[in-house]
Design a protein around this motif. Structure first.
Motif, PDB file in Angstrom:
ATOM      1  N   THR A  61       6.856  10.456   3.900  1.00  0.00           N
ATOM      2  CA  THR A  61       7.926   9.555   3.508  1.00  0.00           C
ATOM      3  C   THR A  61       8.619  10.162   2.302  1.00  0.00           C
ATOM      4  OG1 THR A  61       8.517   7.241   3.103  1.00  0.00           O
ATOM      5  CG2 THR A  61       6.573   8.073   1.949  1.00  0.00           C
ATOM      6  N   GLY A  62       9.693   9.575   1.892  1.00  0.00           N
ATOM      7  CA  GLY A  62      10.403  10.059   0.714  1.00  0.00           C
ATOM      8  C   GLY A  62       9.826   9.454  -0.548  1.00  0.00           C
ATOM      9  N   ILE A  63       9.832  10.206  -1.628  1.00  0.00           N
ATOM     10  CA  ILE A  63       9.267   9.698  -2.876  1.00  0.00           C
ATOM     11  C   ILE A  63      10.058   8.510  -3.414  1.00  0.00           C
ATOM     12  CG2 ILE A  63       8.154  11.860  -3.536  1.00  0.00           C
ATOM     13  CD1 ILE A  63      10.483  12.365  -5.462  1.00  0.00           C
ATOM     14  N   ARG A  64      11.308   8.385  -2.988  1.00  0.00           N
ATOM     15  CA  ARG A  64      12.123   7.250  -3.435  1.00  0.00           C
ATOM     16  C   ARG A  64      11.888   6.006  -2.588  1.00  0.00           C
ATOM     17  NH1 ARG A  64      17.351  10.998  -4.218  1.00  0.00           N
ATOM     18  NH2 ARG A  64      16.614  11.588  -2.165  1.00  0.00           N
ATOM     19  N   GLN A  65      11.082   6.117  -1.559  1.00  0.00           N
ATOM     20  CA  GLN A  65      10.719   4.975  -0.718  1.00  0.00           C
ATOM     21  C   GLN A  65       9.498   4.295  -1.340  1.00  0.00           C
ATOM     22  OE1 GLN A  65      12.586   3.975   1.772  1.00  0.00           O
ATOM     23  NE2 GLN A  65      13.949   5.723   1.564  1.00  0.00           N
ATOM     24  N   VAL A  66       9.705   3.686  -2.472  1.00  0.00           N
ATOM     25  CA  VAL A  66       8.619   3.129  -3.292  1.00  0.00           C
ATOM     26  C   VAL A  66       7.773   2.134  -2.507  1.00  0.00           C
ATOM     27  CG1 VAL A  66       8.101   1.853  -5.407  1.00  0.00           C
ATOM     28  CG2 VAL A  66       9.965   3.525  -5.383  1.00  0.00           C
ATOM     29  N   GLU A  67       8.400   1.264  -1.756  1.00  0.00           N
ATOM     30  CA  GLU A  67       7.645   0.264  -0.989  1.00  0.00           C
ATOM     31  C   GLU A  67       6.788   0.928   0.095  1.00  0.00           C
ATOM     32  OE1 GLU A  67       7.338  -2.904  -1.759  1.00  0.00           O
ATOM     33  OE2 GLU A  67       8.681  -2.608  -3.450  1.00  0.00           O
ATOM     34  N   ALA A  68       7.317   1.976   0.728  1.00  0.00           N
ATOM     35  CA  ALA A  68       6.545   2.697   1.746  1.00  0.00           C
ATOM     36  C   ALA A  68       5.336   3.374   1.117  1.00  0.00           C
ATOM     37  CB  ALA A  68       7.421   3.719   2.461  1.00  0.00           C
ATOM     38  N   VAL A  69       5.532   4.001  -0.029  1.00  0.00           N
ATOM     39  CA  VAL A  69       4.422   4.666  -0.722  1.00  0.00           C
ATOM     40  C   VAL A  69       3.337   3.648  -1.067  1.00  0.00           C
ATOM     41  CG1 VAL A  69       3.756   5.932  -2.811  1.00  0.00           C
ATOM     42  CG2 VAL A  69       5.861   6.549  -1.595  1.00  0.00           C
ATOM     43  N   LYS A  70       3.717   2.507  -1.602  1.00  0.00           N
ATOM     44  CA  LYS A  70       2.744   1.439  -1.915  1.00  0.00           C
ATOM     45  C   LYS A  70       2.022   0.979  -0.660  1.00  0.00           C
ATOM     46  CE  LYS A  70       5.268  -0.666  -5.755  1.00  0.00           C
ATOM     47  NZ  LYS A  70       5.939  -1.898  -6.195  1.00  0.00           N
ATOM     48  N   PHE A  71       2.769   0.815   0.422  1.00  0.00           N
ATOM     49  CA  PHE A  71       2.191   0.353   1.686  1.00  0.00           C
ATOM     50  C   PHE A  71       1.138   1.332   2.208  1.00  0.00           C
ATOM     51  CE2 PHE A  71       2.433   0.442   6.393  1.00  0.00           C
ATOM     52  CZ  PHE A  71       1.839  -0.787   6.636  1.00  0.00           C
ATOM     53  N   TYR A  72       1.474   2.626   2.244  1.00  0.00           N
ATOM     54  CA  TYR A  72       0.518   3.605   2.757  1.00  0.00           C
ATOM     55  C   TYR A  72      -0.716   3.687   1.879  1.00  0.00           C
ATOM     56  CZ  TYR A  72       4.263   4.905   5.909  1.00  0.00           C
ATOM     57  OH  TYR A  72       5.243   4.875   6.856  1.00  0.00           O
ATOM     58  N   LYS A  73      -0.547   3.607   0.572  1.00  0.00           N
ATOM     59  CA  LYS A  73      -1.717   3.600  -0.320  1.00  0.00           C
ATOM     60  C   LYS A  73      -2.571   2.356  -0.057  1.00  0.00           C
ATOM     61  CE  LYS A  73       0.099   6.400  -4.099  1.00  0.00           C
ATOM     62  NZ  LYS A  73       0.502   6.423  -5.513  1.00  0.00           N
ATOM     63  N   LYS A  74      -1.930   1.212   0.133  1.00  0.00           N
ATOM     64  CA  LYS A  74      -2.640  -0.034   0.425  1.00  0.00           C
ATOM     65  C   LYS A  74      -3.445   0.087   1.725  1.00  0.00           C
ATOM     66  CE  LYS A  74      -1.525  -4.755   1.820  1.00  0.00           C
ATOM     67  NZ  LYS A  74      -0.439  -5.716   2.006  1.00  0.00           N
ATOM     68  N   CYS A  75      -2.934   0.879   2.659  1.00  0.00           N
ATOM     69  CA  CYS A  75      -3.596   1.073   3.956  1.00  0.00           C
ATOM     70  C   CYS A  75      -4.572   2.250   3.932  1.00  0.00           C
ATOM     71  CB  CYS A  75      -2.545   1.282   5.038  1.00  0.00           C
ATOM     72  SG  CYS A  75      -1.542  -0.184   5.348  1.00  0.00           S
TER      73      CYS A  75
END
Length: 72
Positions: free
Chosen positions: A34-48
């Motif tokens: 994902t892109g580093i600016r996709q903050v919500e995606a980064v949080k989501f993947y870490k949460k998963c």
């Protein structure tokens, strides 16, 4: 995703189904980017439980990409 549909767990269920399919096919891990600016995606993947890995393939020299992996 529109705000009223967020937080219902749909994305997490969908990702879990994809992981189950991968396991059934004998895969030992899932990798994604994902892109580093996709903050919500980064949080989501870490949460998963996805862990950051070195950028791979076409993303190797892309400064704006962040790659993840989850082992089963």
């Amino acid at each position: 995703v529109v705000s009223e549909k967020r937080g219902l767990g749909v994305a997490q269920k969908f990702l879990r189904e994809l992981e189950m399919c991968a396991m059934e096919l004998g895969y030992k891990k899932c990798v994604l980017e994902t892109g580093i600016r996709q903050v919500e995606a980064v949080k989501f993947y870490k949460k998963c439980d996805y862990k950051i890995i070195p950028n791979y393939g076409q993303y190797k020299n892309m400064e704006n990409s962040i790659c993840f992996e989850k082992r089963f």
